[in-house]
Design a protein around this motif. Sequence first.
Motif, PDB file in Angstrom:
ATOM      1  N   ILE A 106       0.649  -1.538   0.248  1.00  0.00           N
ATOM      2  CA  ILE A 106      -0.059  -0.122  -0.110  1.00  0.00           C
ATOM      3  C   ILE A 106       0.500   1.157  -0.016  1.00  0.00           C
ATOM      4  O   ILE A 106       0.645   2.233  -0.620  1.00  0.00           O
ATOM      5  CB  ILE A 106      -0.874  -0.063   0.747  1.00  0.00           C
ATOM      6  N   ALA A 107       1.756   1.775   0.942  1.00  0.00           N
ATOM      7  CA  ALA A 107       2.954   2.555   0.761  1.00  0.00           C
ATOM      8  C   ALA A 107       3.339   2.494  -0.420  1.00  0.00           C
ATOM      9  O   ALA A 107       3.665   3.973  -1.073  1.00  0.00           O
ATOM     10  CB  ALA A 107       3.884   2.317   1.925  1.00  0.00           C
ATOM     11  N   ALA A 108       4.008   1.566  -1.118  1.00  0.00           N
ATOM     12  CA  ALA A 108       4.707   1.869  -2.234  1.00  0.00           C
ATOM     13  C   ALA A 108       3.401   2.462  -3.742  1.00  0.00           C
ATOM     14  O   ALA A 108       3.645   3.252  -4.687  1.00  0.00           O
ATOM     15  CB  ALA A 108       5.662   0.601  -2.509  1.00  0.00           C
ATOM     16  N   LEU A 109       2.077   1.709  -3.534  1.00  0.00           N
ATOM     17  CA  LEU A 109       1.343   1.815  -4.549  1.00  0.00           C
ATOM     18  C   LEU A 109       1.444   3.344  -4.511  1.00  0.00           C
ATOM     19  O   LEU A 109       0.539   4.178  -5.400  1.00  0.00           O
ATOM     20  CB  LEU A 109       0.143   1.399  -3.721  1.00  0.00           C
ATOM     21  N   SER A 110       0.735   4.339  -3.213  1.00  0.00           N
ATOM     22  CA  SER A 110       0.991   4.734  -2.559  1.00  0.00           C
ATOM     23  C   SER A 110       1.429   6.257  -3.289  1.00  0.00           C
ATOM     24  O   SER A 110       1.374   6.787  -3.425  1.00  0.00           O
ATOM     25  CB  SER A 110       0.034   5.439  -0.825  1.00  0.00           C
ATOM     26  N   GLU A 111       2.217   6.150  -3.123  1.00  0.00           N
ATOM     27  CA  GLU A 111       3.907   6.890  -3.257  1.00  0.00           C
ATOM     28  C   GLU A 111       3.670   7.000  -5.043  1.00  0.00           C
ATOM     29  O   GLU A 111       4.105   8.101  -5.167  1.00  0.00           O
ATOM     30  CB  GLU A 111       5.053   6.575  -3.090  1.00  0.00           C
ATOM     31  N   MET A 112       3.908   5.834  -5.526  1.00  0.00           N
ATOM     32  CA  MET A 112       4.075   6.173  -7.120  1.00  0.00           C
ATOM     33  C   MET A 112       2.598   6.936  -7.526  1.00  0.00           C
ATOM     34  O   MET A 112       2.955   8.142  -8.308  1.00  0.00           O
ATOM     35  CB  MET A 112       3.686   4.639  -7.838  1.00  0.00           C
ATOM     36  N   MET A 113       0.966   6.840  -7.015  1.00  0.00           N
ATOM     37  CA  MET A 113       0.103   7.520  -7.224  1.00  0.00           C
ATOM     38  C   MET A 113       0.555   8.818  -7.047  1.00  0.00           C
ATOM     39  O   MET A 113      -0.136   9.389  -7.680  1.00  0.00           O
ATOM     40  CB  MET A 113      -1.312   7.486  -6.244  1.00  0.00           C
ATOM     41  N   SER A 114       0.956   9.278  -5.821  1.00  0.00           N
ATOM     42  CA  SER A 114       1.549  10.670  -5.229  1.00  0.00           C
ATOM     43  C   SER A 114       2.186  11.185  -6.665  1.00  0.00           C
ATOM     44  O   SER A 114       2.380  12.884  -7.002  1.00  0.00           O
ATOM     45  CB  SER A 114       2.219  10.684  -4.266  1.00  0.00           C
ATOM     46  N   GLU A 115       3.377  10.458  -7.351  1.00  0.00           N
ATOM     47  CA  GLU A 115       4.377  11.182  -7.946  1.00  0.00           C
ATOM     48  C   GLU A 115       3.008  11.154  -9.730  1.00  0.00           C
ATOM     49  O   GLU A 115       3.789  12.558 -10.162  1.00  0.00           O
ATOM     50  CB  GLU A 115       5.451  10.054  -8.358  1.00  0.00           C
ATOM     51  N   ASP A 116       2.769  10.067  -9.950  1.00  0.00           N
ATOM     52  CA  ASP A 116       2.088  10.295 -11.126  1.00  0.00           C
ATOM     53  C   ASP A 116       0.790  11.802 -10.858  1.00  0.00           C
ATOM     54  O   ASP A 116       1.340  12.303 -11.880  1.00  0.00           O
ATOM     55  CB  ASP A 116       1.139   9.562 -11.287  1.00  0.00           C
ATOM     56  N   GLU A 117       0.582  12.343  -9.739  1.00  0.00           N
ATOM     57  CA  GLU A 117      -0.746  13.369  -9.659  1.00  0.00           C
ATOM     58  C   GLU A 117       0.037  14.237  -9.754  1.00  0.00           C
ATOM     59  O   GLU A 117      -0.345  15.697 -10.243  1.00  0.00           O
ATOM     60  CB  GLU A 117      -1.272  13.173  -8.046  1.00  0.00           C
ATOM     61  N   ASN A 118       1.358  15.027  -8.818  1.00  0.00           N
ATOM     62  CA  ASN A 118       2.375  15.642  -8.782  1.00  0.00           C
ATOM     63  C   ASN A 118       3.195  15.947 -10.745  1.00  0.00           C
ATOM     64  O   ASN A 118       2.544  17.383 -11.260  1.00  0.00           O
ATOM     65  CB  ASN A 118       3.465  15.719  -8.617  1.00  0.00           C
TER      66      ASN A 118
END
Length: 458
Positions: free
Chosen positions: A437-449
């Motif tokens: 979950i933590a890894a996926l959250s980071e990836m999603m945050s990077e995509d949004e930015n």
Amino acid sequence: MPTSLSSCLLLSTNREAALSNVGINQVEETCQRLREYDVNPTIVRYSLAANAVDSANIVGKELKVGRDRLVPEFNLMDPRAIGQYDMLSLNSTEAAIWALDVDEAGVDGTGGRPPPNEDGTPHETLSNQVTRLTNLLSVLETLYSGDTVLLIFPDGTGPALLAALIGGIPLNRVHELNFSPGEVRLDISVDNIRGMVPLEPPGYYKEIIHKGRKELQDLRSNKDSIVSVKDQKLERERVAIEEDLAKKREEQEAARTNEEAQRAARRAEIEEARSKEEAQRAARREAAAKGGGERQKRREGEGAEVNANSPATGSSGLLVIGGIATAGLTIVASIFNEADNTTVNRLTNQSTVTIDTNISKSVSELVESDNNNTTAISNLKEDSSGIVTSSTSPRRQIVVGESAGATRSGIVATLNETVGEVLTRNIDEDDGADAWIAALSEMMSEDENSASEENPDD
């Protein structure tokens, strides 16, 4: 030579009373003497008794007398009927009849009548036979005047009585003139006949009469025990038949006993074979039951081993669910990147997704085999703001099951739940997916930015 004294015409015509070989020889010898004396009969008159018929046939053959000159006499030459004494033994009865005539017949032969018989056989005196002989002479004088007549009698008393009548001999002495079997007498005249009878009976004749008186006494004293030769023969035949029947019954009984013994032996063999077969069947059933028990024990042991090696129900479900959730998020993220961060408006089609949590399968195989999962994800529409939750989203139902001996369990999404809510809740329940979950959250945050920097106006 006859063995019984027979006076019944029916019995005398029986072929049992025919001439024996001895009688045939005697008749042939008589014919030889007749030829020596140059006697050629032109008429042969004979009785219908069997022995007289045989004698007439021999005479006709030997003396060359034609068949038309052989004349049968039906009753006038019949022997004297002796009633109850008929068909008794000749040796014992003939002497008794002679003694009866000597002592009781008288000069004219009217006495000395034998006892009657129960079968209706006539019982005659000498005078009765005299009547028949008188008629015979009358017939001969009428029919054969000038012929040489040969008379063939069935017994020796008939011609003796005829001679006594011709010679004027008292009838109580008639048996002194009796003819022997096969005897022939020529030149019958009064003088010749009287010369044959001496003043005193000869000694042999007296002995016969003496013997006859004893036999007659026995016959009269044992009247009820008199059995004729015919009856004796019938009795012997009856006894022989009964013995034969008894022998056959014994043989049949022995055969039946033997057959029953064989049947009993066969039944015993069949019963023994059946018992052996039953024992073999019982042994096979017992072996089958024993083998079945062993197989049941092996299955129970294998099942216990599988249960022991299988993970717990809850952890199995959570691991698979966590894996599915992770795969689902990865797929969604890739869609977001390819669709230029478009927003998924809402789910347009209802579907039911069933996930089999078989431990032996990988998460990727389960996702690829579930067409419903692929259909649901392909129906997602682009949305730049990510996953949008809405109270008007189509209803989704996700059923998660498990096998390998564990009980089935699943998580069912409530009505109006979005895919994001379901995934989030499943991820929260998976205690082994925190790192994912933590890894996926980071990836999603990077995509949004990255998206915000590229489109500042939006």
